[in-house]
Design an enzyme around this catalytic site. Structure first.
Site, PDB file in Angstrom:
ATOM      1  N   GLU A  98      48.691  32.765 -40.489  1.00 55.32           N
ATOM      2  CA  GLU A  98      48.979  31.531 -39.767  1.00 55.32           C
ATOM      3  C   GLU A  98      49.978  31.778 -38.635  1.00 55.32           C
ATOM      4  OE1 GLU A  98      47.953  27.979 -42.721  1.00 55.32           O
ATOM      5  OE2 GLU A  98      49.971  28.718 -43.058  1.00 55.32           O
ATOM      6  N   CYS A 111      55.629  30.970 -33.371  1.00 53.12           N
ATOM      7  CA  CYS A 111      56.071  31.612 -34.608  1.00 53.12           C
ATOM      8  C   CYS A 111      54.921  32.478 -35.115  1.00 53.12           C
ATOM      9  CB  CYS A 111      56.429  30.516 -35.619  1.00 53.12           C
ATOM     10  SG  CYS A 111      56.858  31.153 -37.235  1.00 53.12           S
ATOM     11  N   CYS A 118      53.218  38.368 -48.430  1.00 54.65           N
ATOM     12  CA  CYS A 118      54.577  38.902 -48.413  1.00 54.65           C
ATOM     13  C   CYS A 118      54.925  39.376 -49.815  1.00 54.65           C
ATOM     14  CB  CYS A 118      55.552  37.810 -47.968  1.00 54.65           C
ATOM     15  SG  CYS A 118      57.251  38.393 -47.777  1.00 54.65           S
ATOM     16  N   CYS A 122      60.806  35.538 -52.383  1.00 58.56           N
ATOM     17  CA  CYS A 122      61.808  34.466 -52.308  1.00 58.56           C
ATOM     18  C   CYS A 122      61.258  33.224 -53.022  1.00 58.56           C
ATOM     19  CB  CYS A 122      62.141  34.137 -50.848  1.00 58.56           C
ATOM     20  SG  CYS A 122      62.843  35.523 -49.948  1.00 58.56           S
ATOM     21  N   CYS A 125      59.701  30.028 -51.079  1.00 58.32           N
ATOM     22  CA  CYS A 125      58.825  30.276 -49.928  1.00 58.32           C
ATOM     23  C   CYS A 125      57.359  30.401 -50.324  1.00 58.32           C
ATOM     24  CB  CYS A 125      59.294  31.546 -49.221  1.00 58.32           C
ATOM     25  SG  CYS A 125      58.348  31.916 -47.734  1.00 58.32           S
ATOM     26  N   CYS A 338      59.198  25.840 -41.819  1.00 63.63           N
ATOM     27  CA  CYS A 338      59.702  27.081 -42.411  1.00 63.63           C
ATOM     28  C   CYS A 338      59.297  27.192 -43.874  1.00 63.63           C
ATOM     29  CB  CYS A 338      61.220  27.117 -42.367  1.00 63.63           C
ATOM     30  SG  CYS A 338      61.883  27.210 -40.747  1.00 63.63           S
TER      31      CYS A 338
END
Ligand code: SAH
Length: 347
Positions: A98, A111, A118, A122, A125, A338
């Protein structure tokens, strides 16, 4: 190094010097590399046939040796509350990433993602939930800019490496991307208009500092002591807060660029007065800026916060002498804020 696609070289992942070498190897004159570079990075053609100042024979040769990668727009989502647009791009191997286009007073910012998924884990996230698939090639990071500008007809003025993935976990491809992006004879974007965000891969912060690109380093801090930070960010078990802050101080000394710290505020987790005090002690004497983000909702997690708590925490920090602001949240209705980006489709 350069990824081969059906045995062809991914030409958009080559630096200018590498392209020159390849062109010499083909028995052609050096200046041809410059012409090709301009077709790729200034005129942004997607086909060798469009390179009209090269002979048909040479264009044929090029398309036998190289490929020009592209991204397919799988989905385009426009926010109803602000001008944010989120693109879901399909890569040539069927994976998805994305990219988010945002409008600010000073222009448009993009962005970009740096990995498919990933591995950092975290807690808050969405990008890490489906795990890690692979690194993006330099061309795949660059094409997020080229395809978005083409589709939207908008000139992007700044880039944030804050999409899916940990940029410093894909160091070689990310730095190569930065070099291609800023090449004076090509796309020519000043790296002063680029921010790179990291969860804190300490040795790579030192390496990045030594490159002295002039970009802004954003550090996802989110907690002020090791117990709390390790709870929500597993990377802290490997590189603790003191090591991270020391690396930030090195970055600042080496580059003269103040560090930007991201602080996703989570109710009852990292929003106490004691934590505001710890933060002010950590950052004492360091040119820095703290960006407070009320934690954005993701469906798998319970974390919450709101603008009011963020303003309260900001005011505590300001009283303690810390330079802090609350970041505007963009694209919330399209899951583009975010931590909300994810690889939605799996192959
Ligand atoms: N891996 C890099 C790049 C991702 S940038 C990094 O960790 O910095 C995305 C930013 O959004 C990071 O600061 C990340 O910690 C933050 N973030 C992740 N989930 C969030 C959430 N739910 N709400 C607010 N910010 C979040």
């Amino acid at each position: 190094m350069t990824e081969k696609n059906n045995e062809k070289i991914d030409i958009l992942s080559l630096s200018f010097e590498e392209l020159e070498e390849e062109i010499l190897l083909l028995g052609e004159k050096k200046f041809r590399a410059k012409q090709i570079w301009q077709w790729l990075h200034v005129k942004r053609v997607r086909n060798f046939d469009k390179m009209s100042n090269l002979s048909a024979q040479f264009r044929d040769k090029l398309s036998n040796v190289f490929c020009i990668k592209s991204l397919i727009i799988s989905k385009r989502l426009a926010s109803n509350i602000d001008n944010t647009v989120k693109y879901l791009y399909e890569l040539s191997d069927g994976n998805h990433i994305e990219t988010v286009l945002m409008e600010y007073n000073h222009g448009y910012s993009l962005c970009v993602s740096t990995q498919v998924g990933c591995k950092m884990g975290c807690q808050f996230c969405a990008s890490t939930i489906a795990g890690f698939k692979r690194n993006l090639e330099p061309s795949e990071i660059l094409l997020q800019l080229y395809e978005t500008e083409r589709d939207s007809d908008i000139k992007v003025s700044s880039i944030v490496l804050m999409g899916i993935g940990e940029p410093l976990d894909n160091f070689e491809n990310v730095t190569r991307f930065l070099e291609i992006l800023s090449d004076k004879g090509g796309n020519n974007m000043s790296l002063r208009h680029v921010s790179l965000s990291t969860c804190g891969i300490v040795p790579k912060i030192y390496e990045l500092a030594d490159k002295n690109y002039g970009l802004t380093l954003s550090v996802s801090l989110h907690a002020t002591n090791d117990v709390k930070r390790s709870e929500i960010m597993p990377v802290n078990n490997k590189y603790n807060i003191n090591e991270l802050i020391a690396a930030c101080r090195y970055y600042l000394n080496k580059t003269g660029r103040r560090i930007s710290f991201e602080y996703a505020l989570i109710d009852g987790v990292n929003d106490s007065r004691e934590q505001a005090e710890q933060l002010s002690r950590l950052l004492r004497g360091m040119q820095s800026h703290v960006n407070i983000i009320p934690v954005n909702k993701i469906k798998e997690r319970e974390f919450t916060s709101d603008r009011k708590s963020a303003v309260r925490f900001r005011d505590m920090l300001i009283k303690l002498g810390v330079n802090a602001t609350v970041r505007r949240t963009l694209g919330l209705d399209i899951d583009a804020a975010c931590g909300q980006l994810r690889r939605e489709y799996e192959i």
